[in-house]
Design a protein around this motif. Sequence first.
Motif, PDB file in Angstrom:
ATOM      1  N   UNK A  82      72.000   4.446 -40.393  1.00 14.10           N
ATOM      2  CA  UNK A  82      71.621   5.804 -40.023  1.00 14.10           C
ATOM      3  C   UNK A  82      70.703   6.399 -41.083  1.00 14.10           C
ATOM      4  N   UNK A  83      70.986   6.038 -42.340  1.00 12.73           N
ATOM      5  CA  UNK A  83      70.116   6.480 -43.425  1.00 12.73           C
ATOM      6  C   UNK A  83      68.672   6.052 -43.180  1.00 12.73           C
ATOM      7  N   UNK A  84      68.501   4.803 -42.824  1.00 10.44           N
ATOM      8  CA  UNK A  84      67.146   4.296 -42.532  1.00 10.44           C
ATOM      9  C   UNK A  84      66.489   5.105 -41.418  1.00 10.44           C
ATOM     10  N   UNK A  85      67.299   5.316 -40.388  1.00 11.00           N
ATOM     11  CA  UNK A  85      66.784   6.026 -39.218  1.00 11.00           C
ATOM     12  C   UNK A  85      66.301   7.412 -39.613  1.00 11.00           C
ATOM     13  N   UNK A  86      67.162   8.112 -40.354  1.00  8.58           N
ATOM     14  CA  UNK A  86      66.831   9.475 -40.764  1.00  8.58           C
ATOM     15  C   UNK A  86      65.604   9.488 -41.654  1.00  8.58           C
ATOM     16  N   UNK A  87      65.546   8.521 -42.536  1.00  2.00           N
ATOM     17  CA  UNK A  87      64.414   8.447 -43.449  1.00  2.00           C
ATOM     18  C   UNK A  87      63.129   8.243 -42.655  1.00  2.00           C
ATOM     19  N   UNK A  88      63.223   7.390 -41.645  1.00  2.00           N
ATOM     20  CA  UNK A  88      62.063   7.157 -40.780  1.00  2.00           C
ATOM     21  C   UNK A  88      61.624   8.444 -40.098  1.00  2.00           C
ATOM     22  N   UNK A  89      62.609   9.154 -39.562  1.00  2.00           N
ATOM     23  CA  UNK A  89      62.290  10.416 -38.885  1.00  2.00           C
ATOM     24  C   UNK A  89      61.630  11.371 -39.869  1.00  2.00           C
ATOM     25  N   UNK A  90      62.200  11.418 -41.088  1.00  2.00           N
ATOM     26  CA  UNK A  90      61.676  12.337 -42.094  1.00  2.00           C
ATOM     27  C   UNK A  90      60.236  11.979 -42.469  1.00  2.00           C
TER      28      UNK A  90
ATOM     29  N   UNK B 231      60.877   2.136 -40.686  1.00  2.00           N
ATOM     30  CA  UNK B 231      62.249   2.580 -40.966  1.00  2.00           C
ATOM     31  C   UNK B 231      63.006   2.825 -39.657  1.00  2.00           C
ATOM     32  N   UNK B 232      62.313   3.456 -38.719  1.00  4.06           N
ATOM     33  CA  UNK B 232      62.929   3.703 -37.413  1.00  4.06           C
ATOM     34  C   UNK B 232      63.346   2.386 -36.781  1.00  4.06           C
ATOM     35  N   UNK B 233      62.425   1.434 -36.872  1.00  2.31           N
ATOM     36  CA  UNK B 233      62.695   0.138 -36.254  1.00  2.31           C
ATOM     37  C   UNK B 233      63.926  -0.516 -36.892  1.00  2.31           C
ATOM     38  N   UNK B 234      64.020  -0.392 -38.217  1.00  2.00           N
ATOM     39  CA  UNK B 234      65.175  -0.979 -38.901  1.00  2.00           C
ATOM     40  C   UNK B 234      66.458  -0.303 -38.421  1.00  2.00           C
ATOM     41  N   UNK B 235      66.434   1.034 -38.393  1.00  2.00           N
ATOM     42  CA  UNK B 235      67.621   1.778 -37.980  1.00  2.00           C
ATOM     43  C   UNK B 235      68.032   1.436 -36.569  1.00  2.00           C
ATOM     44  N   UNK B 236      67.058   1.445 -35.667  1.00  2.00           N
ATOM     45  CA  UNK B 236      67.374   1.152 -34.266  1.00  2.00           C
ATOM     46  C   UNK B 236      67.728  -0.324 -34.101  1.00  2.00           C
TER      47      UNK B 236
END
Lengths: 483, 516
Positions: free
Chosen positions: A170-178, A212-217
Amino acid sequence: MVIVPPSIDLAAVGPELILTGVASLLLLVGVFFKEQSRFLNPWIALLGVILASGCASYELFPHTTFQGMYAADLFTRFFKLVFLLGTGMTILISIKYTADERIEHAEYYALLMFATVGMMLMAAASDMVTVFLGIETLSLSLYVLAGYTRTRLVSNEASLKYFLLGGFATGFLLYGIALIYGSTGQTNLAKIAYAVTHGNPNTGLLTMGALMLLVGLGFKVAAVPFHQWTPDVYQGAPIPVTAFMSAGPKAAVLAVMIRVFEQSIVFMNIDWTIWITILAIFTMTVGNIAALVQADAKRMLAFSSISHAGYAMVGMAAASREGSSAVLYYMLVYTFMNIGAFGILALVARQNEHRTAMRDFTGLAYKNPGLALIMTILVFSLAGIPPMAGFTAKFYVFMSAIKAGQNFLVLAAVVNSAIGIYYYLRFAIYMYMKEEEAPSTLPPLRASLGLILALVIALYGVIRLGVLPAEYLDFAGKAFLTF
Amino acid sequence: MFPILTVIILIPLFGAATLLFVPKKSENIIRGITLMTAILDFIVSLPLFFDFREDTAAMQFVERLTWIPSWGAEYSLGLDGISLFMVLLTTFTCVIVYLATWTAVDKHVKEFNIALLVLQTGMVGVFCSLDFVLFYVFWELMLIPMYLLIGIWGGKNRLYATVKFFIYTMGGSVLMLFAILVLYFEYHAQTGVYTFDILRYHSFGMSKTLQFWLFLCFFIAFAIKVPVWPFHTWLPDAHVEAPTAGSVILAGILLKMGTYGFLRFSLPIFPDASVSAAWWISWLAIIGIIAGALMALAQTDVKKLVAYSSVSHLGFVVLGTFAFTLRGISGGIMQMINHGISTGALFLLVGILYERRHTRMIAEYGGLHKVMPKFAFVFMIVALSSIGLPLTNGFIGEVMILIGVYEANAVYASLAVVGVLLGTAYMLWTYRRVVFGKVTNEKNKTLPDLNAREMIYMAPLVVMIFLLGIYPNPVVRKMDASVKNLLVTMDKAKEARLGHPAAALAANLDVDKKRD
């Protein structure tokens, strides 16, 4: 000063509201009528699912609501129905299981329904914030569900592993969004696309964000190399929960991926299909090869579900309308066949899941011929052999990818399908072709009403969508992204 | 119009559905229903032969229904002079197989018969389909029951054999699936139409490179099925482990799907690639003919011997097909029918021995002509037919192929003749070791001869052996128009490659004159 009330369309979130309402009701019932509600819980939950399905099948004019954060289009509708199907079937196979394991609490069913709400939000998300909200609602419910059989050590382990690694992802995902927000100043998918095409965003940040999004998802959908948590979590979680996790949530993440990639990242000057292609190839191959050597049926199905996510991603790599329709269709079919197969596994495993090994299927064909036949049909469908639906779904995915010129990817996928057949066949080998070493002293297996219902649904889906798929294909074909 | 093909496809499936409701214990009723279903199916399929019009190469008995309109896939069935005989061979063989397997299988009888009937549906469907998707569905549908037949009712090493069979076939099939999809979009790119209609793909222009790669994908799928050397290694295992019924169906019908695939797909859809690949495919076929025969010579297990002889015989069919001459291709189709009958009969005879002695070792037998004279007689006829003695069906097929191949390439033909000689050697030698001489083994002294049931199911095969051997004309005539139609495509491709049309055409015209 005039205050404009935000546009909120409650009809669009009808299914979510119904599910949340029924789940909350379940929780209350669970508190006040603890003993009496034991047998009622699943049926109340099922009623909620049926009501929500009725509401979800109502066709709305495509629009966005909640200030562009929630897309109510045919794409969302299709996924909602797939999720409800998955949840419904999960509830059906849970009835006997929860009673056997003494976990027939209202909370179990309520959590399933909250998870479904999370998935629905994900499918409908036209804004990164909604994506995040949906994923968290889903994940938090799943963390608890994975550890629901609290007295079993593996279940606890599953829950903890899932939670820790899930939080990390989730951290990765959030970082990607940010990062994407930092570059474009937007979280709305359509606005991100606009900002990318009309503004002058920082490409480096965008690429990092998208990765980052790709990693999170990728973690959430258990794509290789972000899949390390999957086998243990799937094996440790209660069987109905594993069935649930392997179908609906994967579909939800794929929905998010399709939306995010095809509605905003596609506009960035990034060759994202190559990422998906690489992920898909790894996911299929690693999932398949690991499944080959498993002696435990549950773990094998866990690896097989990894490889299925890979096949679905082949459709994503097509990056076209056909491609996403194919993914939709694939996930619908996968929900039918996979939850059905897990349902039979739950029965064969008996109490405490002592018997999930492949050898526990030995001779099933001669003790429970009907059950063995259904299992055979389901695993052949999973293997993608016609006339079962698994074939139609794969065919559609491969077709869309070849149309997009992804010949190499499809070649990798068909070779994988051929490899995969080997381990699906092992079910048939154990059930039909091996003799039991010693006559079993266990009481005969008896399918409960819920399981029978679930299997009838699965069988209908697998055969109907395989032999006469036209209507369902059109249904998936129409469910393209509008926003 | 009466949807005769659909009915032929569905009768076995209904039979199988009926069996689901018959109690497990009443085994003879189950066998009876299976046999009745097959007889009914055969009777229904007979009008196909008599109503078939010889003067056209177009598909006949065509049925079309929309199926998956968004893909352009249709439920479309039809027969031409090539597939007609495959369907008849299937319905004919199935009757005999079900009768033959009456006592051979006594465990899980119900499941066994259901598997057989589903298999029959799949086989007939494959030969009737005129749509790629439909074809593929039937093609794969057939695999499941065959897999179960070998895996449940097979011999000691059945698991290994059945998995090997499945993986090999599946590996080829998925390549074909891939090629079908590429073809589908190539067709759309050229014509703007999405269709899976097989006939539309016949001789539509593609670049040579694309043709070659797609041809290769299809070739591998079919070559595994035939099997063409060196893709044949699954066959001996599958044959040896399969129950008699499985072996007969495998040899009689399933192997023909590969050669049928060449005629229906490879040649007409990829004519240029076929012509340019003909030389190495012919060499593979020749190697198969000779290696198969040599392997057969070396076997001590009679079932394995028959299995290797199949490799050799089907090598002839492939060689004839890729000669692209009228005689070669017609002979190939004849030989497909003949091989179904003769090799099917051989497997049945082996099965008869196995039921009595539970061994397939040649060394265990000897002198059977004294204790089983009827068996020895039937075995002799079948062995001679397999060798290709004049007056038997095998002769017609082999001679047609050899002439056809000779017209195209004398070297290939003379090498193939070596295979005929070797075939005579292994077959007669086996016959001598099993039937002639003294009874050396005590256990063989009391063997019962063929009983009434065994006579009944061997009789039609013997009749067919002579009928096709003495008067093959009705059969050859019916395939003529279709084969000539195919040759028109192939001649164009040959012209394009060789650049001297006269030579290619002359060879065929010459043959026509002789026939008329």
